[in-house]
Enzyme design. Structure first.
Site, mmCIF file in Angstrom:
data_model
loop_
_atom_site.group_PDB
_atom_site.id
_atom_site.type_symbol
_atom_site.label_atom_id
_atom_site.label_comp_id
_atom_site.label_asym_id
_atom_site.label_seq_id
_atom_site.Cartn_x
_atom_site.Cartn_y
_atom_site.Cartn_z
ATOM 1 N N ARG A 85 -50.874 -25.102 -15.062
ATOM 2 C CA ARG A 85 -50.097 -26.161 -15.710
ATOM 3 C C ARG A 85 -49.302 -27.000 -14.709
ATOM 4 N NH1 ARG A 85 -49.861 -22.024 -19.366
ATOM 5 N NH2 ARG A 85 -48.012 -21.204 -18.339
ATOM 6 N N ARG A 128 -47.722 -36.173 -12.011
ATOM 7 C CA ARG A 128 -47.096 -37.301 -12.698
ATOM 8 C C ARG A 128 -47.364 -38.604 -11.971
ATOM 9 N NH1 ARG A 128 -41.249 -34.989 -13.190
ATOM 10 N NH2 ARG A 128 -41.620 -33.364 -14.740
ATOM 11 N N ARG A 131 -42.520 -7.645 -8.814
ATOM 12 C CA ARG A 131 -42.370 -8.349 -7.546
ATOM 13 C C ARG A 131 -40.876 -8.634 -7.443
ATOM 14 N NH1 ARG A 131 -45.048 -8.992 -3.141
ATOM 15 N NH2 ARG A 131 -44.539 -10.901 -2.049
ATOM 16 N N ARG A 157 -37.798 -20.317 0.036
ATOM 17 C CA ARG A 157 -36.943 -21.487 -0.184
ATOM 18 C C ARG A 157 -35.508 -21.195 0.206
ATOM 19 N NH1 ARG A 157 -37.334 -21.714 -6.859
ATOM 20 N NH2 ARG A 157 -36.349 -19.703 -7.185
ATOM 21 N N GLU A 172 -34.519 -17.128 0.418
ATOM 22 C CA GLU A 172 -35.225 -16.220 -0.503
ATOM 23 C C GLU A 172 -36.486 -15.668 0.154
ATOM 24 O OE1 GLU A 172 -36.008 -17.735 -4.419
ATOM 25 O OE2 GLU A 172 -33.941 -18.390 -4.672
ATOM 26 N N TYR A 191 -41.945 -12.423 -18.115
ATOM 27 C CA TYR A 191 -41.052 -13.380 -17.482
ATOM 28 C C TYR A 191 -40.566 -14.346 -18.563
ATOM 29 C CZ TYR A 191 -38.786 -16.886 -14.803
ATOM 30 O OH TYR A 191 -37.808 -17.722 -14.326
ATOM 31 N N ASP A 207 -37.656 -17.474 -19.392
ATOM 32 C CA ASP A 207 -36.524 -18.317 -19.007
ATOM 33 C C ASP A 207 -35.347 -17.998 -19.927
ATOM 34 O OD1 ASP A 207 -37.353 -19.752 -16.778
ATOM 35 O OD2 ASP A 207 -38.454 -21.210 -17.976
HETATM 36 P P1 FAD Z 1 -31.269 -9.080 -17.346
HETATM 37 O O1 FAD Z 1 -30.468 -10.265 -16.943
HETATM 38 O O2 FAD Z 1 -32.071 -8.402 -16.296
HETATM 39 O O3 FAD Z 1 -30.265 -8.015 -18.001
HETATM 40 C C1 FAD Z 1 -30.626 -6.669 -18.220
HETATM 41 C C2 FAD Z 1 -29.404 -5.816 -17.924
HETATM 42 O O4 FAD Z 1 -29.681 -4.459 -18.301
HETATM 43 C C3 FAD Z 1 -29.036 -5.783 -16.435
HETATM 44 O O5 FAD Z 1 -27.707 -6.223 -16.251
HETATM 45 C C4 FAD Z 1 -29.216 -4.308 -16.050
HETATM 46 O O6 FAD Z 1 -28.264 -3.860 -15.106
HETATM 47 C C5 FAD Z 1 -29.013 -3.605 -17.390
HETATM 48 N N1 FAD Z 1 -29.614 -2.270 -17.441
HETATM 49 C C6 FAD Z 1 -30.892 -1.938 -17.130
HETATM 50 N N2 FAD Z 1 -31.061 -0.608 -17.273
HETATM 51 C C7 FAD Z 1 -29.869 -0.106 -17.692
HETATM 52 C C8 FAD Z 1 -29.415 1.217 -17.999
HETATM 53 N N3 FAD Z 1 -30.198 2.282 -17.892
HETATM 54 N N4 FAD Z 1 -28.129 1.378 -18.399
HETATM 55 C C9 FAD Z 1 -27.282 0.311 -18.480
HETATM 56 N N5 FAD Z 1 -27.681 -0.951 -18.192
HETATM 57 C C10 FAD Z 1 -28.947 -1.152 -17.809
HETATM 58 N N6 FAD Z 1 -34.364 -18.714 -16.224
HETATM 59 C C11 FAD Z 1 -34.127 -20.028 -16.460
HETATM 60 O O7 FAD Z 1 -34.040 -20.443 -17.624
HETATM 61 N N7 FAD Z 1 -33.919 -20.904 -15.413
HETATM 62 C C12 FAD Z 1 -33.992 -20.509 -14.108
HETATM 63 O O8 FAD Z 1 -33.826 -21.328 -13.196
HETATM 64 C C13 FAD Z 1 -34.266 -19.122 -13.836
HETATM 65 N N8 FAD Z 1 -34.339 -18.687 -12.564
HETATM 66 C C14 FAD Z 1 -34.631 -17.370 -12.328
HETATM 67 C C15 FAD Z 1 -34.747 -16.938 -10.999
HETATM 68 C C16 FAD Z 1 -35.069 -15.623 -10.720
HETATM 69 C C17 FAD Z 1 -35.191 -15.152 -9.287
HETATM 70 C C18 FAD Z 1 -35.318 -14.720 -11.799
HETATM 71 C C19 FAD Z 1 -35.723 -13.297 -11.526
HETATM 72 C C20 FAD Z 1 -35.187 -15.134 -13.109
HETATM 73 C C21 FAD Z 1 -34.838 -16.462 -13.394
HETATM 74 N N9 FAD Z 1 -34.699 -16.913 -14.704
HETATM 75 C C22 FAD Z 1 -34.449 -18.242 -14.946
HETATM 76 C C23 FAD Z 1 -34.855 -15.991 -15.852
HETATM 77 C C24 FAD Z 1 -33.523 -15.329 -16.288
HETATM 78 O O9 FAD Z 1 -32.993 -14.585 -15.205
HETATM 79 C C25 FAD Z 1 -33.785 -14.419 -17.488
HETATM 80 O O10 FAD Z 1 -34.230 -15.196 -18.572
HETATM 81 C C26 FAD Z 1 -32.562 -13.605 -17.965
HETATM 82 O O11 FAD Z 1 -31.863 -13.027 -16.916
HETATM 83 C C27 FAD Z 1 -33.025 -12.511 -18.897
HETATM 84 O O12 FAD Z 1 -31.930 -11.786 -19.410
HETATM 85 P P2 FAD Z 1 -32.120 -10.284 -19.875
HETATM 86 O O13 FAD Z 1 -30.907 -9.902 -20.623
HETATM 87 O O14 FAD Z 1 -33.438 -10.118 -20.545
HETATM 88 O O15 FAD Z 1 -32.283 -9.436 -18.516
HETATM 89 N N1 UDP Z 2 -45.720 -23.537 -6.071
HETATM 90 C C1 UDP Z 2 -46.259 -24.036 -4.899
HETATM 91 N N2 UDP Z 2 -45.473 -24.778 -4.067
HETATM 92 C C2 UDP Z 2 -44.171 -25.049 -4.340
HETATM 93 C C3 UDP Z 2 -43.616 -24.548 -5.541
HETATM 94 C C4 UDP Z 2 -44.420 -23.785 -6.384
HETATM 95 O O1 UDP Z 2 -47.435 -23.810 -4.614
HETATM 96 O O2 UDP Z 2 -43.507 -25.730 -3.521
HETATM 97 C C5 UDP Z 2 -46.596 -22.700 -6.952
HETATM 98 C C6 UDP Z 2 -46.526 -21.227 -6.597
HETATM 99 O O3 UDP Z 2 -47.827 -20.686 -6.738
HETATM 100 C C7 UDP Z 2 -45.616 -20.640 -7.637
HETATM 101 C C8 UDP Z 2 -45.884 -21.519 -8.853
HETATM 102 O O4 UDP Z 2 -46.172 -22.815 -8.307
HETATM 103 O O5 UDP Z 2 -45.932 -19.294 -7.905
HETATM 104 C C9 UDP Z 2 -44.675 -21.603 -9.807
HETATM 105 O O6 UDP Z 2 -43.529 -21.987 -9.047
HETATM 106 P P1 UDP Z 2 -42.090 -22.262 -9.650
HETATM 107 O O7 UDP Z 2 -41.185 -22.599 -8.514
HETATM 108 O O8 UDP Z 2 -42.231 -23.234 -10.750
HETATM 109 O O9 UDP Z 2 -41.727 -20.883 -10.318
HETATM 110 P P2 UDP Z 2 -40.663 -19.788 -9.910
HETATM 111 O O10 UDP Z 2 -40.938 -19.418 -8.486
HETATM 112 O O11 UDP Z 2 -39.304 -20.422 -10.083
HETATM 113 O O12 UDP Z 2 -40.943 -18.695 -10.870
#
Ligand code: FAD
Ligand code: UDP
Length: 378
Positions: free
Chosen positions: A175, A179, A253, A284, A309, A357, A359
């Protein structure tokens, strides 16, 4: 006292569930093994800057109800994600748009860009000869051609996933938006921003009225009889751990963040810079102040905080970030999901319990749906 809900995990799912339940007059005990609530949204203030400790989080959604809910709790700013890619010192705008095509080929109009992209794709389409791409490399070459693939996709993707593009499934970039307008907004959603003051105030608002206990692990002895404590359990931890890993461990991962203070007011001029060549070991660099200060206000603070990162293979004890999208893990996750479906006293939710995964906005939506289902609200 017996609570209506014991919520395991003070991430966005657990906090949203707690908010909805408290508003409906229910009592909640929220526990988390971390010492601060918020899950991966948690920010830490360093040098007056809200640092996204567990990775950059940009709120974006098309869901008006969710946008209105979060804005009713805390104000959001006008942040728009427009990452820059750095390939061996050459800079490109992302996502792929007229600015990128101009930087890559010096074309200036959409028809020139279309002609160039089509000539770039021709080689790959000829090689495919009508069949579907079987890996990410074939997919990318068929979508955008060699120049963009080699400059902006290949090495970045291989760093991120730790595997060659020829060994990765095509859907990861299926996807990829192309643009033909000059628009650097990474997301296509109607609503986007960052809470002013970072995510911690949003978490505090969501937890209002609930009893919270941090640094508390659900698997410790005291929760063995959780039914004495609460009527219903909401579990947002890893699903394989809940069932004692009886079918085996799910793989993840992970990302390691190297965060440091720089004694300059403006390090890279943008919140997100992707390093798309393998010359740099990180994928990044995030400069956190740009999430909340715009224009020359970035100079109000003489310091800045940046995070590099590093995408890393998961080992026990590390933070689980991204589910691994392969057959073994999907089959295993399905086995655990079946066990969860059978456990009617427990609500499983969030990214760790669903092994998906998500958001942030979809996590809030999922918590709303789970609460409605539990209360027979349609
Ligand atoms: P979590 O935030 O993981 O919460 C789960 C909680 O459970 C944790 O605090 C953990 O400590 C707790 N827990 C686990 N096991 C136990 C246990 N046994 N006892 C007590 N507590 C426990 N979303 C976006 O919309 N925009 C973004 O730009 C974006 N960027 C991201 C970048 C990264 C690197 C990652 C990994 C995710 C990103 N996300 C983003 C997604 C976002 O982080 C998630 O949607 C959100 O955190 C999910 O919330 P959750 O409650 O499901 O999980
Ligand atoms: N991607 C890429 N170049 C970039 C940014 C992203 O090739 O500069 C590809 C890469 O394969 C990545 C996917 O697009 O796994 C999704 O990237 P995005 O940054 O949207 O997702 P995030 O890493 O935030 O989950």
């Amino acid at each position: 006292m017996k609570y209506d809900f014991l919520i395991v995990g003070a991430g966005l799912f657990g906090c949203t569930f707690s908010h909805l339940a408290t508003k409906a007059g229910k009592s909640c005990l929220v526990i988390d093994k971390r010492d601060k609530p918020g899950g991966n949204l948690r920010c830490e203030n360093i040098e007056g800057i809200n640092v996204h400790k567990y990775g950059a989080h940009i709120f974006h959604t098309n869901d008006k109800e969710i946008w209105e809910l979060v804005n009713s709790l805390v104000p959001f700013n006008r942040f728009t994600n427009s990452p820059i890619a750095n390939y061996k010192g050459r800079l490109f705008n992302l996502p792929f748009n007229m600015n990128t095509f101009h930087q890559m080929w010096n074309v200036t109009t959409p028809s020139e860009a279309t002609a160039k992209i089509n000539s770039q794709r021709a080689e790959a389409l000829e090689r495919l000869n009508g069949r579907e791409p079987v890996n990410l490399e074939e997919q990318a070459l068929a979508l955008v051609g060699r120049d963009i693939y080699e400059t902006l996709i290949k090495e970045y993707t291989e760093k991120q996933w730790g595997r060659r593009c020829t060994e990765l499934p095509p859907f990861i970039i299926k996807r990829l938006p192309l643009r033909l307008v000059y628009d650097n907004n990474y997301f296509s959603d109607n609503y986007q921003g960052i809470p002013i003051g970072g995510y911690n105030p949003l978490i505090e608002k969501l937890l209002e009225g609930a009893k919270c206990r941090m640094a508390t692990d659900f698997f410790s002895e005291e929760f063995r009889q959780w039914r004495d404590l609460a009527t219903t359990l909401v579990y947002t931890g890893p699903i394989d751990e809940y069932f004692g890993y009886r079918h085996g461990r799910l793989e993840w991962r992970t990302v390691e963040f190297k965060t440091r203070v720089e004694d300059v007011p403006n390090y890279q001029g943008n919140a997100v810079v992707n390093y798309t060549s393998r010359d740099f070991p990180f994928t990044r660099v995030i400069e956190h102040k740009h999430f909340e200060s715009f224009g020359n206000t970035v100079y109000d603070n003489p310091h800045t905080v940046i995070s590099e990162e590093y995408s890393t293979e998961f080992a026990p004890g590390m933070e689980p970030y991204y589910p691994v999208n392969d057959e073994r893990n999907e089959t295993l996750a399905n086995d655990y999901r079946k066990l969860a479906d059978e456990d009617k006293d427990v609500i499983f939710g969030g990214r760790l319990a669903d092994y998906r995964y998500y958001d942030m906005a979809p996590v809030i939506r999922a918590a709303m749906e789970a609460f409605k289902k539990n209360n027979n609200i349609s």
